[in-house]
Design an enzyme around this catalytic site. Sequence first.
Site, PDB file in Angstrom:
ATOM      1  N   GLU A  54      62.721  60.506  36.429  1.00 59.05           N
ATOM      2  CA  GLU A  54      63.840  59.526  36.637  1.00 59.05           C
ATOM      3  C   GLU A  54      64.892  59.726  35.755  1.00 59.05           C
ATOM      4  O   GLU A  54      65.826  59.220  36.095  1.00 59.05           O
ATOM      5  CB  GLU A  54      63.300  58.208  36.461  1.00 59.05           C
ATOM      6  CG  GLU A  54      62.123  57.710  37.265  1.00 59.05           C
ATOM      7  CD  GLU A  54      62.503  57.611  38.855  1.00 59.05           C
ATOM      8  OE1 GLU A  54      63.793  57.045  39.017  1.00 59.05           O
ATOM      9  OE2 GLU A  54      61.769  57.898  39.809  1.00 59.05           O
ATOM     10  N   SER A  84      21.483   3.751  48.765  1.00 57.07           N
ATOM     11  CA  SER A  84      20.993   3.190  47.574  1.00 57.07           C
ATOM     12  C   SER A  84      21.299   3.692  46.345  1.00 57.07           C
ATOM     13  O   SER A  84      20.810   3.187  45.307  1.00 57.07           O
ATOM     14  CB  SER A  84      19.552   3.686  47.692  1.00 57.07           C
ATOM     15  OG  SER A  84      18.918   2.893  48.909  1.00 57.07           O
TER      16      SER A  84
END
Length: 820
Positions: free
Chosen positions: A86, A468
Amino acid sequence: MTLFKNILRFLIICSTLGVLSIVALYYYVKSDIPSVQVLKDVQLQSPLLVFTKDGKLINQFGEKRRIPLSIEQIPQNLINALIATEDSRFYDHPGVDPIGIIRSALVVITTGQKKQGASTLTMQVARGFFLTREKAYIRKIKEIFIALHIEQLLSKDEILELYLNKMEFGNRAFGVGAAAQVYFGKNISELTLSQHAMLAGLLQAPSALNPFRHPQRAKKRRNIVLARMLDEKYITEAVYQEAIKEPITAKFHGAEIEVSAPYISEMVRAEMVKQFGEEDAYNKGFRVYTTIEANTQLMAEKAVVDNLEQYDTRHGYRGPHLHLWDFETQAAWAPRDILDYLAQIKEFNDLKAAVVTDIQDQSITALVKDGRFVTVQWDGLKWARSYLRNSKQGPAPSSASQILNPGAAIWLKEAQDGQWSLSQIPQVSGALVSLNPQDGAIKAIVGGYSFEQSQYNRAVQAKRQVGSNIKPFIYSAALENGFTLASIVNDAPINKWDETNGTAWRPKNDPEVYVGPIRVRRALGESKNVISVRLLRAVGLSKTADYLLNFGFNPADIQRNESLALGSISLTPLELATGMATFANGGHLIEPYFISRIDDANNKTIRQAQPLVACAECSNDEIKDSFHYAPRVISVQNSFLIADALKSGIWGGGSWKHKTSWQGTGWRAQKLNRHDLSGKTGTTNDAVDTWFTGFNRDLLTTTWVGFDSPGISLGRTSYNSNLDKNQTFLGESGAKTALPAWIGFMEFALQDMPISNVYQPDGLISVRIDYASGLLSDKTDHTSGFEFFTKETVPTQYAQPKAEAIFEVSSPEPEDDELF
């Protein structure tokens, strides 16, 4: 001479104009040049990571996957590959490379095409961090000035570090750390030279050079990178030749999830967005550590899934979800076509998509999604009675052809021993939540059978009638208003005439067995419906409803009618568990929490949970004066008495030898062989919702099973049904349907936990009472036993001998279903 002067004057004017133009351009773009502080404090967008308490990754959120690294952590081979490809003069230029610019300009002039870029790494950093991707000359000018500015403020290594952590490598990988994981499933330091070169090459065009879709392009580009490294003398000819021979080994690797806990991770995601906003939550790199423990959560998932599958199989086989061909009139599909179909099928949990290819007498052959032909023996098929309805299934099959035909698209499950069985995706739903009752830390949470199938988190979103499971709260109100666990209440039918509607309300026990006068402890253990109603009436409806608010329930959820005593209130599993924790921790209302701490991207803790802790030994004044303690909402004596009575819900009471024993509705939990556990079942009318909540001092777990559509029965049948010999009738209840998941989970969760009884406070007295009357007894036989009382409620009278006759009225031995 005049010509020379003119040329000199012209050059001076051009130079001056050039300088002035540059100065003008500088001031024009000056506002876009970042400050020193911005450059020093660049924030890399990193995903939100969610972990278990013990540091196992649960999930990550955010579009960008990133693992920030320091320059010291990045291998030199990768840095060399990047620079060679690069920006070979990176260490020599001031941010802009004049030679590169001239070379690029000459190429454009001579060819008319832009074949060579002139951007340096620094310019790419400038563009990546501070500019858009628009292709305009002004952007390029800004890029140059910003690059020069960056070089003045940062060292070359700092610029490289920013670049290698910022740039996009494709497949949502940003930075080399994430790229190494995505493409190779390894840390960057574990990669070979060839793999480093492939990553460096990706930067030119991450999509076009993607090694998953274009392996040949990726290989060609990698070799170019290696050639550039050779040209720049970073590697030798021998190393180059060896590296280009290496094949492309890239394969997609998703986030390395170590623990599958999607429901809790979604809770974390929603909470983080609420606290920090969507943008910051997903991109600031927060690391969230939850309160759940990896193995505990995994067992919770397994317990829920196994329980729902067991419920589903005992209610019959609903048949294949599709027939790919008619085996009587059509030719069978080729294996390749079957696999193409299976590739589109989404699998859940351990279920495997398959298609039946052949039928034997008592076995089948099927092709599964991974390409294997497998055989399912009769042991894996014989369960498949035909489903008729939730309370009824057809006759048992005698051959495989009565169940399936070739071409049937089915689900299979493989056992650990390699044996296969027919399965199906349950239609029923379930949830589990487990927490520390002392501080509210959630230890495990499961919101359904499969998060991929349904993201609806039933543990925290589904409000269902608790049946319950409400009774411990009703009984607590009774103890607060003069009753004791030895108080005698009449277990007899209730008829209440409603003049407005001209009907009678007749709450019934389930099963409809009534034993006359009965102690409160036994009534709670056997879950007697009519006793709960009588206690509510004795305390008062309004007073009882107000009392329930102590447990953190929403006033809007509490119906102010007598059905409240039977559990008409609708709560989420987490709300129920939170309220029930009050009985485990000495009477305190804790606040559940699931985030232990939040760290930032630099691993610095920015938020630490500060839960309210129950302190049973603390005085009320100590609790009020400290912000560390959870508020006391009921007395420590009351909470202990209810917790102790709920032990009888598991272990029962009396003497089997003298036929005076009774069995609690949660008796199956005796399998755990722990006497520090308290528990309560819950079943609503027609078994629409089933529950079990059980706890000791350190761990409380609630399980729920039901259908997402309210009102659908899980399966209920009268105990007096005249059964068809060719059909099976199925009844469900909290004890049979929800309790197995609780047992499956708690068996693991408690295995290393020492016995942890609920705190027994001062102010309680244990005296021997007569079972039949609840009064004092001087006997030591099966007609008496010890009971706890507060000092103010200890009986002062002794039972008369004739009172024993009352106790002889006893319920029959329990059947295999819940007794309430």
